[in-house]
Write a protein that holds these residues in place. Structure first.
Motif, PDB file in Angstrom:
ATOM      1  N   GLY A  89      20.663 -37.104 -54.690  1.00 22.67           N
ATOM      2  CA  GLY A  89      19.436 -37.908 -54.707  1.00 22.67           C
ATOM      3  C   GLY A  89      19.656 -39.351 -54.301  1.00 22.67           C
ATOM      4  N   LEU A  90      20.841 -39.892 -54.584  1.00 20.89           N
ATOM      5  CA  LEU A  90      21.122 -41.306 -54.282  1.00 20.89           C
ATOM      6  C   LEU A  90      22.068 -41.478 -53.096  1.00 20.89           C
ATOM      7  N   SER A  91      22.390 -40.376 -52.415  1.00 23.55           N
ATOM      8  CA  SER A  91      23.292 -40.404 -51.251  1.00 23.55           C
ATOM      9  C   SER A  91      24.601 -41.120 -51.579  1.00 23.55           C
ATOM     10  N   ALA A  92      25.211 -40.716 -52.687  1.00 20.51           N
ATOM     11  CA  ALA A  92      26.440 -41.357 -53.152  1.00 20.51           C
ATOM     12  C   ALA A  92      27.641 -40.460 -52.889  1.00 20.51           C
ATOM     13  N   SER A  93      28.816 -41.073 -52.872  1.00 22.06           N
ATOM     14  CA  SER A  93      30.047 -40.293 -52.747  1.00 22.06           C
ATOM     15  C   SER A  93      30.446 -39.763 -54.127  1.00 22.06           C
ATOM     16  N   THR A  94      31.421 -38.858 -54.148  1.00 21.86           N
ATOM     17  CA  THR A  94      31.869 -38.273 -55.413  1.00 21.86           C
ATOM     18  C   THR A  94      32.463 -39.338 -56.330  1.00 21.86           C
ATOM     19  N   SER A  95      33.238 -40.259 -55.760  1.00 18.32           N
ATOM     20  CA  SER A  95      33.848 -41.310 -56.583  1.00 18.32           C
ATOM     21  C   SER A  95      32.796 -42.287 -57.111  1.00 18.32           C
ATOM     22  N   GLU A  96      31.762 -42.542 -56.314  1.00 19.13           N
ATOM     23  CA  GLU A  96      30.695 -43.458 -56.752  1.00 19.13           C
ATOM     24  C   GLU A  96      29.874 -42.857 -57.883  1.00 19.13           C
ATOM     25  N   VAL A  97      29.522 -41.583 -57.767  1.00 20.11           N
ATOM     26  CA  VAL A  97      28.648 -40.977 -58.773  1.00 20.11           C
ATOM     27  C   VAL A  97      29.360 -40.820 -60.109  1.00 20.11           C
ATOM     28  N   ALA A  98      30.698 -40.755 -60.095  1.00 17.69           N
ATOM     29  CA  ALA A  98      31.447 -40.677 -61.353  1.00 17.69           C
ATOM     30  C   ALA A  98      31.209 -41.910 -62.211  1.00 17.69           C
ATOM     31  N   TRP A  99      30.870 -43.035 -61.555  1.00 20.17           N
ATOM     32  CA  TRP A  99      30.627 -44.274 -62.286  1.00 20.17           C
ATOM     33  C   TRP A  99      29.303 -44.262 -63.053  1.00 20.17           C
ATOM     34  N   VAL A 100      28.442 -43.286 -62.788  1.00 26.41           N
ATOM     35  CA  VAL A 100      27.219 -43.148 -63.582  1.00 26.41           C
ATOM     36  C   VAL A 100      27.581 -42.893 -65.045  1.00 26.41           C
ATOM     37  N   GLN A 101      28.659 -42.167 -65.259  1.00 26.26           N
ATOM     38  CA  GLN A 101      29.141 -41.921 -66.618  1.00 26.26           C
ATOM     39  C   GLN A 101      30.111 -43.013 -67.077  1.00 26.26           C
TER      40      GLN A 101
ATOM     41  N   ILE B 108      22.854 -46.036 -55.605  1.00 23.00           N
ATOM     42  CA  ILE B 108      23.903 -45.788 -56.592  1.00 23.00           C
ATOM     43  C   ILE B 108      24.296 -47.095 -57.292  1.00 23.00           C
ATOM     44  N   GLU B 109      24.210 -48.223 -56.584  1.00 25.28           N
ATOM     45  CA  GLU B 109      24.535 -49.514 -57.195  1.00 25.28           C
ATOM     46  C   GLU B 109      23.561 -49.853 -58.316  1.00 25.28           C
ATOM     47  N   GLN B 110      22.272 -49.620 -58.058  1.00 22.16           N
ATOM     48  CA  GLN B 110      21.265 -49.846 -59.102  1.00 22.16           C
ATOM     49  C   GLN B 110      21.507 -48.926 -60.300  1.00 22.16           C
ATOM     50  N   MET B 111      21.796 -47.669 -60.012  1.00 20.31           N
ATOM     51  CA  MET B 111      22.012 -46.702 -61.089  1.00 20.31           C
ATOM     52  C   MET B 111      23.188 -47.117 -61.975  1.00 20.31           C
ATOM     53  N   ILE B 112      24.282 -47.532 -61.376  1.00 23.63           N
ATOM     54  CA  ILE B 112      25.465 -47.940 -62.154  1.00 23.63           C
ATOM     55  C   ILE B 112      25.140 -49.152 -63.023  1.00 23.63           C
ATOM     56  N   LEU B 113      24.404 -50.120 -62.454  1.00 29.80           N
ATOM     57  CA  LEU B 113      24.033 -51.326 -63.206  1.00 29.80           C
ATOM     58  C   LEU B 113      23.160 -50.973 -64.410  1.00 29.80           C
ATOM     59  N   TRP B 114      22.121 -50.172 -64.177  1.00 25.42           N
ATOM     60  CA  TRP B 114      21.199 -49.834 -65.276  1.00 25.42           C
ATOM     61  C   TRP B 114      21.870 -48.920 -66.303  1.00 25.42           C
ATOM     62  N   ARG B 115      22.783 -48.082 -65.864  1.00 25.02           N
ATOM     63  CA  ARG B 115      23.509 -47.224 -66.823  1.00 25.02           C
ATOM     64  C   ARG B 115      24.412 -48.066 -67.718  1.00 25.02           C
ATOM     65  N   ALA B 116      25.042 -49.092 -67.138  1.00 27.61           N
ATOM     66  CA  ALA B 116      25.867 -49.990 -67.947  1.00 27.61           C
ATOM     67  C   ALA B 116      25.009 -50.712 -68.984  1.00 27.61           C
ATOM     68  N   LEU B 117      23.828 -51.167 -68.559  1.00 24.73           N
ATOM     69  CA  LEU B 117      22.909 -51.840 -69.478  1.00 24.73           C
ATOM     70  C   LEU B 117      22.434 -50.877 -70.564  1.00 24.73           C
ATOM     71  N   GLN B 118      22.160 -49.639 -70.165  1.00 27.69           N
ATOM     72  CA  GLN B 118      21.717 -48.619 -71.119  1.00 27.69           C
ATOM     73  C   GLN B 118      22.788 -48.359 -72.170  1.00 27.69           C
ATOM     74  N   GLY B 119      24.043 -48.253 -71.737  1.00 32.33           N
ATOM     75  CA  GLY B 119      25.140 -48.014 -72.668  1.00 32.33           C
ATOM     76  C   GLY B 119      25.375 -49.184 -73.599  1.00 32.33           C
ATOM     77  N   PHE B 120      25.294 -50.414 -73.050  1.00 32.91           N
ATOM     78  CA  PHE B 120      25.556 -51.618 -73.863  1.00 32.91           C
ATOM     79  C   PHE B 120      24.473 -51.810 -74.925  1.00 32.91           C
ATOM     80  N   LEU B 121      23.216 -51.655 -74.533  1.00 30.97           N
ATOM     81  CA  LEU B 121      22.119 -51.896 -75.475  1.00 30.97           C
ATOM     82  C   LEU B 121      21.957 -50.744 -76.466  1.00 30.97           C
ATOM     83  N   GLY B 122      22.125 -49.516 -75.978  1.00 30.39           N
ATOM     84  CA  GLY B 122      21.950 -48.365 -76.861  1.00 30.39           C
ATOM     85  C   GLY B 122      23.054 -48.199 -77.878  1.00 30.39           C
ATOM     86  N   ALA B 123      24.239 -48.769 -77.588  1.00 29.45           N
ATOM     87  CA  ALA B 123      25.397 -48.588 -78.474  1.00 29.45           C
ATOM     88  C   ALA B 123      25.168 -49.152 -79.863  1.00 29.45           C
TER      89      ALA B 123
END
Length: 529
Positions: free
Chosen positions: A57-69, A116-131
């Protein structure tokens, strides 16, 4: 607190009576908080079964999408120990509301991410705030409820902490299959708003101390972020890039080492440390943290290794993996009240040791794994895994946090939950390394045995060649198919070795409970804080 060994039953009941009455409002508030914690932990694993869909969906590489987690995990591991200070400064009500609202907004942004850059940024924010929601629930459970209710609340938070990562791939698989990967994040929005409003209206457990914010240790935060963030990166990326042979991993390892020294120097010298490590002076808390670290290895390790086997060897889809993994989740759910009852009658150390041995037994049954292992072959090991995890996790929570003085629990809860996440990160790194090394070893050994003097190998190769007549270079295609079989068999043998390693580890770990001081058995008429 009254000494349960010297006070008479009548005196204990009389003293406990006022504390037994818990306001219904507080119970409802706690249930809402538990649901928020469930969402935060669930989101660690909910994307794991759907990374391929997000990648497409985000036209990302395998190494890039791993950063979503990875981005979520790094941000979360920094925020969890910070929650102890923030909980004292802002109060439970305000901290939890900010965490729930921030988690909801960042989930909304993740769902609408277009790169993918936006996704990684928002996922980091999601993890930091939700923790912030995770340790706050643990702290609240052991401060707002009387000691006589711990056998009820401990299984609830233990169940959520173990069940959420276990069913994450299942939930993620269903959502992606029925709708799209965007709904992995949109599904958080309505519950998140409800949780935010609920905690603002109902929580009255404590009062904020805003004066603490004036003494916030920014240097301590910087050093802690460098230490824990770099450590998480090294553990995530190390196994696939040959550890220090990779430049980026080596750089982050150096940052981790220097930041760790600076962090520990800072927390022991500053007047108001960002994390108070003196709680480790309590023997049961310190050993409980070690146990929690090791339990995290099994909790997150097996949540990773089972789906990887089912996808890599069996070729299962995300939905099929989720349905197979759900067995452990059901077992944990059914075991929660059983563990609660046992905690009232049995020494908690015996329950922990039993859980670790049962967990080891479930892993040992998987050491005989073959490429034909399917749902029914995995059924008993998964049931044993669920029983063992609940019996080990819940009493450990009680021993580590339930015996501390109330004013220490907020800070201790952040450290305790950090240990589980760090254990998971270390466990994944070790399991990945074992799978890679042992698979390579087995490939080498199998290649030595598959030669022209091996009648079975020659017979199999001839059979493949005949089967592929008229399809091009049948001999080359037959060789490729035989090579794939060898590699798959080597991978399966690698999985067996990883399960054997876990078996030995958890049998040995069960002996650690001998170092715990004997905790008092929580009786129905026991006193509170």
């Amino acid at each position: 607190m009254a000494d349960a060994t010297t006070a008479s039953p009548n005196m204990m009941n009389a003293a406990a009576a006022p504390e037994e009455r818990i306001e219904p409002k507080r119970v409802v508030a706690f249930v809402i908080m538990v649901f928020g914690m469930f969402m935060s932990i669930l989101d660690i694993q909910i994307v794991s079964a759907s990374l391929a869909d997000i990648q497409a969906g985000l036209s990302a590489s395998t190494s890039e999408v791993a950063w979503v987690q990875t981005a979520y995990l790094i941000a979360e591991v920094i925020a969890i120990p910070l929650s102890g200070f923030l909980s004292r400064a802002l109060g439970t009500r305000l901290l939890f509301a900010i965490s729930a609202f921030g988690f909801t907004v960042s989930s909304f942004l993740c769902g609408f991410a277009s790169s993918i850059e936006q996704m990684i940024l928002w996922r980091a924010l999601q993890g930091f705030l939700g923790a912030g929601m995770i340790p706050t629930v643990f702290a609240s459970a052991y401060t707002i409820f009387p000691r006589s209710k711990f056998h009820i609340v401990a299984p609830i938070i233990g169940l959520v902490a173990t069940l959420a990562p276990t069913v994450g791939p299942t939930v993620g698989g269903y959502i992606t299959d029925l709708m799209s990967w965007h709904w992995l994040f949109f599904i958080n929005i309505v519950p998140g708003i409800g949780i935010t409003l609920g905690v603002l209206a109902l929580i009255d457990f404590d009062q904020p101390n805003f004066a603490l914010l004036e003494r916030f240790d920014w240097w301590g935060l910087l050093f802690m972020a460098g230490f824990l963030g770099s450590l998480e990166y090294v553990l995530e990326e190390g196994p696939q890039y040959e550890w220090l042979q990779d430049t980026s991993v080596a750089i982050f390892a150096a940052v981790c080492f220097v930041s760790a020294i600076a962090f520990f120097w800072r927390v022991f010298t500053v007047d108001e440390p960002i994390v108070d490590l003196r709680t480790f002076g309590n023997r049961n808390f310190a050993i409980g943290c070690v146990l929690q670290f090791c339990i995290g290895i099994g909790l997150y390790g097996l949540t990773y290794i089972y789906p990887r086997y089912l996808a890599e060897v069996r070729g299962y889809s995300a939905l099929m993996i989720g349905e197979t993994m759900f067995v452990s989740g059901i077992t944990m759910f059914l075991m929660a009240p059983v563990v609660g009852k046992l905690m009232q009658k049995v020494d908690l150390r015996y329950i922990i040791a039993f859980g670790l041995v049962v967990f080891a037994l479930g892993s040992w049954q998987m050491t005989w794994i073959t490429r034909d292992y399917d749902f029914y072959e995995l059924l008993v090991p998964q049931i044993l895994r669920g029983i063992g995890m609940m019996c080990a996790m819940v009493p450990t929570n009680n021993i580590a946090l339930g015996t501390l003085a109330p004013h220490l629990v907020k800070n201790a809860s952040g450290l305790f939950n950090l240990m589980r996440n760090l254990g998971g990160a270390v466990g994944l790194a070790i399991i990945n390394q074992v799978l890679n090394d042992r698979t390579d070893l087995h490939i080498s050994r199998l290649h030595d045995r598959v030669h022209w003097g091996n009648a079975t190998a020659v017979e199999t190769l001839n059979m493949f060649t005949q089967r592929m007549q008229g399809m091009g270079d049948s001999a080359l295609m037959a060789l490729k198919q035989l090579s794939q079989i060898v590699h798959r068999q080597a991978a399966v043998m690698g999985y067996g070795d990883a399960f054997f390693m876990l078996t030995v580890f958890y049998v040995g770990l069960s002996l650690l409970v001998l170092l715990l001081n004997k905790p008092s058995v929580v009786a129905p008429g026991g006193g509170g804080h």
